[in-house]
Design a protein around this motif. Structure first.
Motif, PDB file in Angstrom:
ATOM      1  N   UNK A  62      -1.046  21.904   2.606  1.00 18.59           N
ATOM      2  CA  UNK A  62      -0.537  22.671   3.735  1.00 18.59           C
ATOM      3  C   UNK A  62      -0.820  22.058   5.098  1.00 18.59           C
ATOM      4  N   UNK A  63      -1.105  20.763   5.120  1.00 17.98           N
ATOM      5  CA  UNK A  63      -1.381  20.074   6.385  1.00 17.98           C
ATOM      6  C   UNK A  63      -0.074  19.885   7.145  1.00 17.98           C
ATOM      7  N   UNK A  64      -0.113  20.032   8.449  1.00 21.87           N
ATOM      8  CA  UNK A  64       1.063  19.870   9.306  1.00 21.87           C
ATOM      9  C   UNK A  64       1.541  18.413   9.297  1.00 21.87           C
ATOM     10  N   UNK A  65       2.864  18.192   9.389  1.00 26.09           N
ATOM     11  CA  UNK A  65       3.414  16.835   9.352  1.00 26.09           C
ATOM     12  C   UNK A  65       2.826  15.893  10.408  1.00 26.09           C
ATOM     13  N   UNK A  66       2.625  16.376  11.609  1.00 29.65           N
ATOM     14  CA  UNK A  66       2.060  15.505  12.659  1.00 29.65           C
ATOM     15  C   UNK A  66       0.646  15.053  12.293  1.00 29.65           C
ATOM     16  N   UNK A 122       6.314   3.298   9.939  1.00 29.42           N
ATOM     17  CA  UNK A 122       6.035   3.282   8.503  1.00 29.42           C
ATOM     18  C   UNK A 122       5.462   4.619   8.050  1.00 29.42           C
ATOM     19  N   UNK A 123       4.597   5.212   8.860  1.00 35.44           N
ATOM     20  CA  UNK A 123       4.014   6.518   8.521  1.00 35.44           C
ATOM     21  C   UNK A 123       5.101   7.588   8.438  1.00 35.44           C
ATOM     22  N   UNK A 124       6.068   7.546   9.360  1.00 35.07           N
ATOM     23  CA  UNK A 124       7.175   8.508   9.322  1.00 35.07           C
ATOM     24  C   UNK A 124       8.001   8.327   8.065  1.00 35.07           C
ATOM     25  N   UNK A 125       8.304   7.061   7.717  1.00 29.64           N
ATOM     26  CA  UNK A 125       9.089   6.780   6.516  1.00 29.64           C
ATOM     27  C   UNK A 125       8.386   7.300   5.267  1.00 29.64           C
ATOM     28  N   UNK A 126       7.096   7.053   5.175  1.00 27.23           N
ATOM     29  CA  UNK A 126       6.326   7.502   4.013  1.00 27.23           C
ATOM     30  C   UNK A 126       6.299   9.022   3.956  1.00 27.23           C
ATOM     31  N   UNK A 127       6.136   9.660   5.099  1.00 35.11           N
ATOM     32  CA  UNK A 127       6.088  11.129   5.144  1.00 35.11           C
ATOM     33  C   UNK A 127       7.416  11.728   4.691  1.00 35.11           C
ATOM     34  N   UNK A 128       8.523  11.179   5.163  1.00 36.78           N
ATOM     35  CA  UNK A 128       9.842  11.665   4.755  1.00 36.78           C
ATOM     36  C   UNK A 128      10.044  11.434   3.264  1.00 36.78           C
ATOM     37  N   UNK A 130       0.806  -1.213   0.000  1.00 38.23           N
ATOM     38  CA  UNK A 130       0.000   0.000   0.000  1.00 38.23           C
ATOM     39  C   UNK A 130       0.848   1.276   0.000  1.00 38.23           C
ATOM     40  N   UNK A 131       2.172   1.130  -0.067  1.00 39.50           N
ATOM     41  CA  UNK A 131       3.084   2.267   0.043  1.00 39.50           C
ATOM     42  C   UNK A 131       2.768   3.385  -0.956  1.00 39.50           C
ATOM     43  N   UNK A 132       2.494   3.017  -2.207  1.00 38.90           N
ATOM     44  CA  UNK A 132       2.216   4.054  -3.205  1.00 38.90           C
ATOM     45  C   UNK A 132       0.935   4.817  -2.860  1.00 38.90           C
ATOM     46  N   UNK A 133      -0.045   4.119  -2.320  1.00 37.64           N
ATOM     47  CA  UNK A 133      -1.280   4.795  -1.903  1.00 37.64           C
ATOM     48  C   UNK A 133      -0.986   5.767  -0.759  1.00 37.64           C
ATOM     49  N   UNK A 134      -0.203   5.321   0.213  1.00 36.44           N
ATOM     50  CA  UNK A 134       0.155   6.185   1.336  1.00 36.44           C
ATOM     51  C   UNK A 134       0.985   7.388   0.874  1.00 36.44           C
ATOM     52  N   UNK A 135       1.913   7.148  -0.067  1.00 36.78           N
ATOM     53  CA  UNK A 135       2.723   8.246  -0.591  1.00 36.78           C
ATOM     54  C   UNK A 135       1.842   9.296  -1.266  1.00 36.78           C
ATOM     55  N   UNK A 136       0.887   8.839  -2.061  1.00 42.74           N
ATOM     56  CA  UNK A 136      -0.023   9.769  -2.730  1.00 42.74           C
ATOM     57  C   UNK A 136      -0.829  10.589  -1.734  1.00 42.74           C
ATOM     58  N   UNK A 137      -1.307   9.930  -0.686  1.00 43.09           N
ATOM     59  CA  UNK A 137      -2.071  10.640   0.349  1.00 43.09           C
ATOM     60  C   UNK A 137      -1.206  11.688   1.029  1.00 43.09           C
ATOM     61  N   UNK A 138       0.027  11.307   1.359  1.00 44.00           N
ATOM     62  CA  UNK A 138       0.926  12.238   2.049  1.00 44.00           C
ATOM     63  C   UNK A 138       1.251  13.433   1.158  1.00 44.00           C
ATOM     64  N   UNK A 146      -2.994  10.890  10.140  1.00 43.92           N
ATOM     65  CA  UNK A 146      -3.910  10.469   9.088  1.00 43.92           C
ATOM     66  C   UNK A 146      -3.477   9.143   8.470  1.00 43.92           C
ATOM     67  N   UNK A 147      -2.188   9.002   8.211  1.00 43.58           N
ATOM     68  CA  UNK A 147      -1.678   7.751   7.648  1.00 43.58           C
ATOM     69  C   UNK A 147      -1.872   6.596   8.628  1.00 43.58           C
ATOM     70  N   UNK A 148      -1.685   6.884   9.901  1.00 42.69           N
ATOM     71  CA  UNK A 148      -1.876   5.849  10.919  1.00 42.69           C
ATOM     72  C   UNK A 148      -3.348   5.462  11.015  1.00 42.69           C
ATOM     73  N   UNK A 149      -4.253   6.421  10.801  1.00 48.07           N
ATOM     74  CA  UNK A 149      -5.680   6.114  10.809  1.00 48.07           C
ATOM     75  C   UNK A 149      -6.061   5.167   9.672  1.00 48.07           C
ATOM     76  N   UNK A 150      -5.295   5.218   8.571  1.00 46.13           N
ATOM     77  CA  UNK A 150      -5.551   4.336   7.431  1.00 46.13           C
ATOM     78  C   UNK A 150      -4.855   2.993   7.567  1.00 46.13           C
ATOM     79  N   UNK A 151      -4.135   2.764   8.674  1.00 40.05           N
ATOM     80  CA  UNK A 151      -3.573   1.444   8.923  1.00 40.05           C
ATOM     81  C   UNK A 151      -2.064   1.353   8.983  1.00 40.05           C
ATOM     82  N   UNK A 152      -1.353   2.431   8.720  1.00 43.68           N
ATOM     83  CA  UNK A 152       0.109   2.387   8.793  1.00 43.68           C
ATOM     84  C   UNK A 152       0.547   2.483  10.247  1.00 43.68           C
TER      85      UNK A 152
END
Length: 138
Positions: free
Chosen positions: A70-74, A89-95, A55-63, A79-85
């Motif tokens: 303009x959403x804050x990183x936290x 993993x959420x930090x890695x995808x965000x970076x 699901x990484x590509x889906x999470x990357x697109x969302x991020x 949000x990514x964690x709410x979708x199951x990450x």
């Protein structure tokens, strides 16, 4: 599951197996399934972790969409964690999303250092030493 494919993939490195799972959209479904089977057998990742990799590509697109909005990183991480990450993993995808961002048609890249290379500094020092030596011999 195709036994010939499993035998062929058995000699693949752990990194190659995990890359096959993470980039599942680039491979045939039977190859991805064989890679999942081998990853589970080798203990490289749990089935839940493998699902997140798929699901990484889906999470990357969302991020990326949230960064553009303009959403804050936290908040993006939450949000990514709410979708199951999970949190890591959420930090890695965000970076990763922040590194690969494009604004308009220009890619945003991180700066690696101050921009002055070590060779430039050494060249300047060489010139200064040479001038000093020339002045000393005159």
């Amino acid at each position: 599951m195709n036994q010939d494919l499993l035998l062929k993939m058995k000699d693949y490195s752990d990194i190659r197996i995990m890359n096959t799972i993470q980039q599942s959209n680039n491979f045939a479904p039977e190859i991805v399934e064989a890679a999942k089977h081998l990853a589970t057998k080798k203990g490289l990742a749990t089935p839940e972790k493998m699902h997140m990799f798929e699901q990484r590509s889906k999470y990357l697109g969302m991020a990326k969409d949230q960064i553009n909005s303009g959403v804050e990183p936290e908040q993006i991480k939450k949000s990514l964690m709410d979708y199951g990450a999970d949190e890591t993993f959420a930090k890695e995808v965000l970076v990763d999303a922040a590194r690969k961002m494009t604004i308009g048609k220009k890619k945003v890249e991180e700066k690696e250092g101050s921009g002055t290379s070590i060779w430039t500094i050494l060249f300047v020092i060489f010139i200064v030493v040479r001038i000093i030596l020339r002045m000393a011999t005159n």
